[in-house]
Motif scaffolding. Structure first.
Motif, PDB file in Angstrom:
ATOM      1  N   GLN A 520      48.903  35.022  -0.101  1.00 32.65           N
ATOM      2  CA  GLN A 520      49.967  35.785  -0.748  1.00 32.65           C
ATOM      3  C   GLN A 520      49.750  35.842  -2.259  1.00 32.65           C
ATOM      4  O   GLN A 520      49.925  36.893  -2.879  1.00 32.65           O
ATOM      5  CB  GLN A 520      51.318  35.164  -0.433  1.00 32.65           C
ATOM      6  CG  GLN A 520      51.765  35.355   1.017  1.00 32.65           C
ATOM      7  CD  GLN A 520      53.152  34.823   1.252  1.00 32.65           C
ATOM      8  OE1 GLN A 520      53.492  33.711   0.822  1.00 32.65           O
ATOM      9  NE2 GLN A 520      53.976  35.592   1.939  1.00 32.65           N
ATOM     10  N   ALA A 521      49.383  34.713  -2.846  1.00 30.59           N
ATOM     11  CA  ALA A 521      49.182  34.684  -4.290  1.00 30.59           C
ATOM     12  C   ALA A 521      47.983  35.525  -4.705  1.00 30.59           C
ATOM     13  O   ALA A 521      47.999  36.198  -5.748  1.00 30.59           O
ATOM     14  CB  ALA A 521      49.004  33.243  -4.760  1.00 30.59           C
ATOM     15  N   ALA A 522      46.927  35.487  -3.893  1.00 31.96           N
ATOM     16  CA  ALA A 522      45.708  36.224  -4.217  1.00 31.96           C
ATOM     17  C   ALA A 522      45.760  37.675  -3.774  1.00 31.96           C
ATOM     18  O   ALA A 522      44.906  38.473  -4.181  1.00 31.96           O
ATOM     19  CB  ALA A 522      44.496  35.535  -3.577  1.00 31.96           C
ATOM     20  N   ASP A 523      46.731  37.990  -2.928  1.00 23.34           N
ATOM     21  CA  ASP A 523      46.880  39.345  -2.386  1.00 23.34           C
ATOM     22  C   ASP A 523      45.601  39.784  -1.678  1.00 23.34           C
ATOM     23  O   ASP A 523      45.113  40.893  -1.876  1.00 23.34           O
ATOM     24  CB  ASP A 523      47.257  40.343  -3.486  1.00 23.34           C
ATOM     25  CG  ASP A 523      47.745  41.679  -2.909  1.00 23.34           C
ATOM     26  OD1 ASP A 523      48.199  41.673  -1.760  1.00 23.34           O
ATOM     27  OD2 ASP A 523      47.653  42.707  -3.613  1.00 23.34           O
ATOM     28  N   ARG A 524      45.064  38.904  -0.864  1.00 22.28           N
ATOM     29  CA  ARG A 524      43.905  39.263  -0.062  1.00 22.28           C
ATOM     30  C   ARG A 524      43.840  38.347   1.151  1.00 22.28           C
ATOM     31  O   ARG A 524      44.357  37.228   1.141  1.00 22.28           O
ATOM     32  CB  ARG A 524      42.612  39.150  -0.875  1.00 22.28           C
ATOM     33  CG  ARG A 524      42.238  37.727  -1.325  1.00 22.28           C
ATOM     34  CD  ARG A 524      41.001  37.731  -2.202  1.00 22.28           C
ATOM     35  NE  ARG A 524      39.863  38.307  -1.529  1.00 22.28           N
ATOM     36  CZ  ARG A 524      38.671  38.468  -2.107  1.00 22.28           C
ATOM     37  NH1 ARG A 524      38.501  38.113  -3.377  1.00 22.28           N
ATOM     38  NH2 ARG A 524      37.663  38.988  -1.441  1.00 22.28           N
ATOM     39  N   ARG A 525      43.202  38.842   2.189  1.00 17.06           N
ATOM     40  CA  ARG A 525      43.096  38.058   3.421  1.00 17.06           C
ATOM     41  C   ARG A 525      41.981  37.045   3.282  1.00 17.06           C
ATOM     42  O   ARG A 525      40.857  37.386   2.906  1.00 17.06           O
ATOM     43  CB  ARG A 525      42.814  38.990   4.596  1.00 17.06           C
ATOM     44  CG  ARG A 525      42.850  38.313   5.954  1.00 17.06           C
ATOM     45  CD  ARG A 525      42.618  39.337   7.044  1.00 17.06           C
ATOM     46  NE  ARG A 525      42.804  38.789   8.376  1.00 17.06           N
ATOM     47  CZ  ARG A 525      42.672  39.480   9.483  1.00 17.06           C
ATOM     48  NH1 ARG A 525      42.344  40.761   9.415  1.00 17.06           N
ATOM     49  NH2 ARG A 525      42.856  38.923  10.664  1.00 17.06           N
ATOM     50  N   LEU A 526      42.283  35.806   3.602  1.00 14.37           N
ATOM     51  CA  LEU A 526      41.306  34.732   3.491  1.00 14.37           C
ATOM     52  C   LEU A 526      41.050  34.033   4.827  1.00 14.37           C
ATOM     53  O   LEU A 526      40.016  33.392   4.987  1.00 14.37           O
ATOM     54  CB  LEU A 526      41.767  33.696   2.456  1.00 14.37           C
ATOM     55  CG  LEU A 526      41.939  34.221   1.026  1.00 14.37           C
ATOM     56  CD1 LEU A 526      42.552  33.148   0.142  1.00 14.37           C
ATOM     57  CD2 LEU A 526      40.610  34.691   0.463  1.00 14.37           C
TER      58      LEU A 526
END
Length: 845
Positions: A520-526
């Protein structure tokens, strides 16, 4: 029957254990956010995925036709739920979409009065305010009575003048208020004014009957207490409204084009739908509705109301916690605030502890929270998959002291002062340290609240977690940025719930939560969840288990992951929550987030030693000394250089991985293959990660020779490559292509393959995360958050089983003659705790 007896009856009627087992997310966190988005069941998930797969095989139109009867049944399920006719139901994307289409269809004109409850949702209020600005609609917010709900007398008076609409939220987003909708509906009907009920927060947890409410319009969402997928909603319109309401934007789904200039609207509420919709999500909503109706809304309501009442009573008994629900509260929602802490920070602290709640700001309910003088509240909401353990976990966490404000680092109670062999004492220049004055170090770049040593996954996670709390962090790493000499490089890692002992379950749960928060913080799927298998010979003793995991035989395993071929003499643990971590993206994201939060990152700066300096720490580097209130050591293979107690405990081994091509690549990628491991008699553990992005399947052995830290890891040798290829192709027949990439890394191994996470007993201002024994990457964000908690004075008793003392670490600095004596754990021998909680060699990765 007494209330207590009634509640016992509800509990016996509900098989809560079965409901929890059928809800994957219930095993990963204490999810108390059903009023935001409830956890769907496995049935809902499988229904959605099955239709998406059907679309992939047949095409979207054809799949919709094949599922036509089941889709049509969803309308009847909605109708059964709210006491309506199926013809009067429209399926839409959200409650807000339903609201907009209904309001627009009324074709309101300048001067039309809308009477709105103070409980109105933000999106509804914003729409009304915009209509007032652009169309001249008159918006009047209804007063509330002493209960907090609509003042019925004032409503009756307001209805003495012509009005176009009354709108009320059955339950608001900002509290547990239950509006008297039946009475509001009766007054509105008597005045001949249609009533719009926003049932978004009530449908699924409270009985909703459109006839009893005298409602002309009802809007709701599927994602909250109905437990349906996001992207689903419903709209009900009373047939009597069809004469005065007309869709503002007709669509081919709800209208028929009859000639050049004419079109006819279809009968019923379908005229408010659009052709383009997610049939998979609608079918998932149908599955959720079927489950809710099977249980019974009355049963659900009694259970969640009882559980919320228990939570409300428990919160009322906690010092520093204030329940802020109005008197007319009920159902499954509870709102509260914590003295001395912003609700958003309360939620962050709770999420770090594996508790999912949400903060509702006044900007989401100005007519309610704003008028009550509440800038924000914390909202908890329960469902049928919650039980007393979730309530107890929340109450226990809230009973702890409020963490220090941003920028503050609390100091543990200092040990009795003793002579320390360190630089001569001088005036204190540390901003937060207390106790004996540290020696003078000049220069603003020589002071920090916390120094973090190491920039691998745990160091980066800790630095970001600390800086995000307002702590001034300096991070040091002996190597250049993104080097390949340690353990955190490479594209992928696996994550799994399958662990040998329940003592790991909480930390595993926090790991999944931590990755979600980082995404959520990085705004990308990890993290990509694909399911995994962990195999062993059937005759060997089992070592893995975990929430949601099950033991399967070779035939069953072949049906789950057909790309992995096991012999008939094998069994496997299936972990449906196992997945692939994009490790490279995670490392980049943590570096960027840390920098944005203010981490002072200094690569190529080696730490040569440290000494306690009063209650703080003096850190020696090859670029001079630093003073800090806390030191966090995440030095990976170089940990023993900084914590000599570990010199006899740790060994650094060489591990190699190779990527293998295939003539049938689909067999080595999800869903045909997921993360896996196989205990191979006479060889050891083979582990693998499926093809991911541009990478082919990755395999490795979970063992290797002792490595030389004075030199960079050398390239993969022909012998290492051939040994891996031989075994990998035995279990992955599709891995018949060439080696496409290879990498060497280092595992830092400890007795019992365990970790050491926590404060050094001799010097509690020094924290350690060490010896992650080949299975530590998956815990990166969770361990980073734990170190940030400990550094800022937040107790973490859940980590006691990983305390450094359990690994024989006292943390005495050489030359510190008056420090505490050695820990009772004999160096080089696992403690009883270590033996009980160790991670078996065969399943480290």
């Amino acid at each position: 029957m007494t209330d207590t007896a009634s509640q016992i009856g509800v509990r016996s009627a509900l098989d809560v254990a079965a409901l929890r087992a059928a809800t994957p997310g219930a095993a990963l966190a204490h999810h108390l956010n059903s009023a935001g988005a409830a956890l769907p069941s496995l049935t809902v998930l499988d229904t959605v995925i099955a239709h998406l797969r059907l679309e992939s095989r047949l095409g979207g139109y054809e799949a919709a036709e094949a599922a036509g009867e089941r889709t049509a049944q969803v309308y009847q399920l909605v109708a059964d739920l709210i006491g309506a006719s199926a013809a009067d139901i429209a399926l839409v994307e959200s409650a807000t979409v339903a609201w907009h289409r209904a309001i627009d269809a009324l074709r309101l004109q300048a001067g039309d009065r809308i009477l709105a409850s103070a409980s109105s949702y933000v999106s509804s209020a914003l729409h009304l305010l915009e209509l007032r600005r652009t169309r001249g609609i008159v918006v009047e917010v209804l007063p509330t009575d002493d209960s907090g709900g609509v003042d019925l007398y004032q409503l009756e008076q307001a209805l003495r003048r012509p009005a176009a609409l009354v709108t009320v939220a059955h339950v608001p987003t900002s509290s547990a208020l239950i509006e008297p909708v039946a009475q509001v509906g009766a007054l509105s009907a008597a005045a001949g004014v249609p009533l719009l009920v926003d049932a978004t927060q009530s449908v699924g947890q409270l009985p909703v009957d459109v006839r009893a409410m005298r409602a002309g319009i009802v809007v709701a969402t599927g994602r909250k207490f109905l437990r349906g997928p996001r992207g689903t909603g419903l709209l009900y319109l009373d047939p009597a409204l069809h004469e005065q309401a007309r869709p503002l934007t007709p669509d081919v789904r709800g209208a028929r084009w009859t000639s050049d200039e004419e079109y006819d609207l279809l009968p019923g509420a379908r005229r408010y739908e659009t052709w383009e919709a997610s049939h998979a999500l609608r079918l998932g909503l149908g599955a959720a509705l079927t489950e809710a109706l099977a249980i019974g809304v009355d049963v659900i309501s009694a259970y969640v109301s009882g559980l919320a009442a228990r939570l409300r009573a428990g919160l009322a008994g906690l010092a520093g916690v204030r329940v802020v629900d109005p008197p007319a509260a009920g159902g499954g929602i509870v709102t509260f605030v914590r003295d001395g802490e912003e609700p958003a920070q309360t939620v962050r602290t709770l999420r770090a502890a594996g508790l999912h709640l949400v903060a509702v700001p006044a900007s989401h309910g100005q007519w309610d929270l704003g008028r009550r003088g509440l800038p924000a509240v914390v909202r908890a909401s329960v469902h049928v998959y919650n039980d007393d353990s979730d309530i107890d976990a929340l109450l226990t966490q809230l009973a702890r002291p409020v963490p220090p404000a941003a920028g503050q680092v609390t100091t543990p109670e200092p040990a009795p002062p003793s002579p320390v062999v360190a630089p001569p004492p001088g005036p204190s220049s540390g901003t937060l340290a207390t106790g004996a004055a540290p020696a003078l170090v000049t220069g603003t770049d020589r002071h920090a609240d916390v120094v973090v040593v190491g920039a691998g996954i745990h160091g980066r996670s800790a630095a970001w977690s600390l800086a995000a709390r307002g702590v001034r962090v300096v991070q040091l790493d002996r190597h250049p940025a993104d080097h390949t000499d340690g353990s955190s490089h490479g594209r992928t890692r696996m994550i799994r719930r399958a662990y040998p002992s329940p003592v790991w379950d909480d930390l595993v749960q926090r790991a999944y939560t931590g990755w979600h928060e980082l995404e959520q913080a990085a705004d990308r799927r990890l993290v990509t969840t694909v399911g995994g298998l962990y195999a062993r010979p059937a005759r060997s003793s089992g070592t893995l288990r975990g929430p949601g995991c099950m033991l399967v035989d070779a035939n069953q395993a072949a049906g789950i992951l057909p790309g992995l071929v096991l012999g008939a003499d094998m069994v496997a643990v299936h972990d449906p929550a196992a997945g692939v971590i994009d490790a490279a993206a995670a490392m980049s994201a943590l570096a960027a987030l840390g920098a944005a939060a203010g981490v002072d990152r200094r690569d190529g700066c080696a730490v040569t030693g440290w000494h306690p300096d009063g209650a703080g720490v003096r850190v020696r580097t090859d670029d001079g000394d630093l003073l800090a209130d806390r030191l966090v050591i995440c030095a990976g293979p170089w940990t023993a250089d900084l914590v000599p107690d570990l010199a006899g405990q740790l060994s650094v081994v060489r591990i190699v991985n190779i990527h293998i091509g295939s003539s049938s690549p689909a067999l080595l990628a999800p869903p045909a293959l997921g993360p896996f491991s196989v205990e191979v008699p006479g060889v050891g553990l083979l582990y693998g990660i499926p093809a991911y992005g541009p990478d082919t399947v990755k395999v490795g052995f979970d063992h290797g020779p002792v490595d030389d830290l004075t030199r960079p890891p050398g390239p993969v040798t022909a012998a290492e490559r051939d040994a891996l290829l031989t075994v990998a192709r035995r279990f992955l027949p599709a891995a018949d292509g060439p080696v496409t990439a290879e990498v060497a890394c280092r595992y830092t191994m400890a007795p019992g393959n365990r970790f050491a996470v926590g404060a050094l007993p001799a010097h509690p201002q020094v924290l350690l995360a060490a010896a992650c024994s080949g299975h530590g990457f998956k815990f990166g964000p969770a361990i980073g958050a734990a170190l940030a908690d400990l550094a800022t004075g937040v107790p973490r008793s859940d980590l006691d089983f990983l305390a450094p003392a359990a690994m024989g670490v006292a943390g005495i600095v050489p030359g510190d003659p008056d420090g505490p004596g050695p820990d009772p754990v004999t160096p080089g021998t696992p403690s009883p705790t270590a033996a009980r909680t160790s991670e078996p060699t065969a399943h480290r990765r």
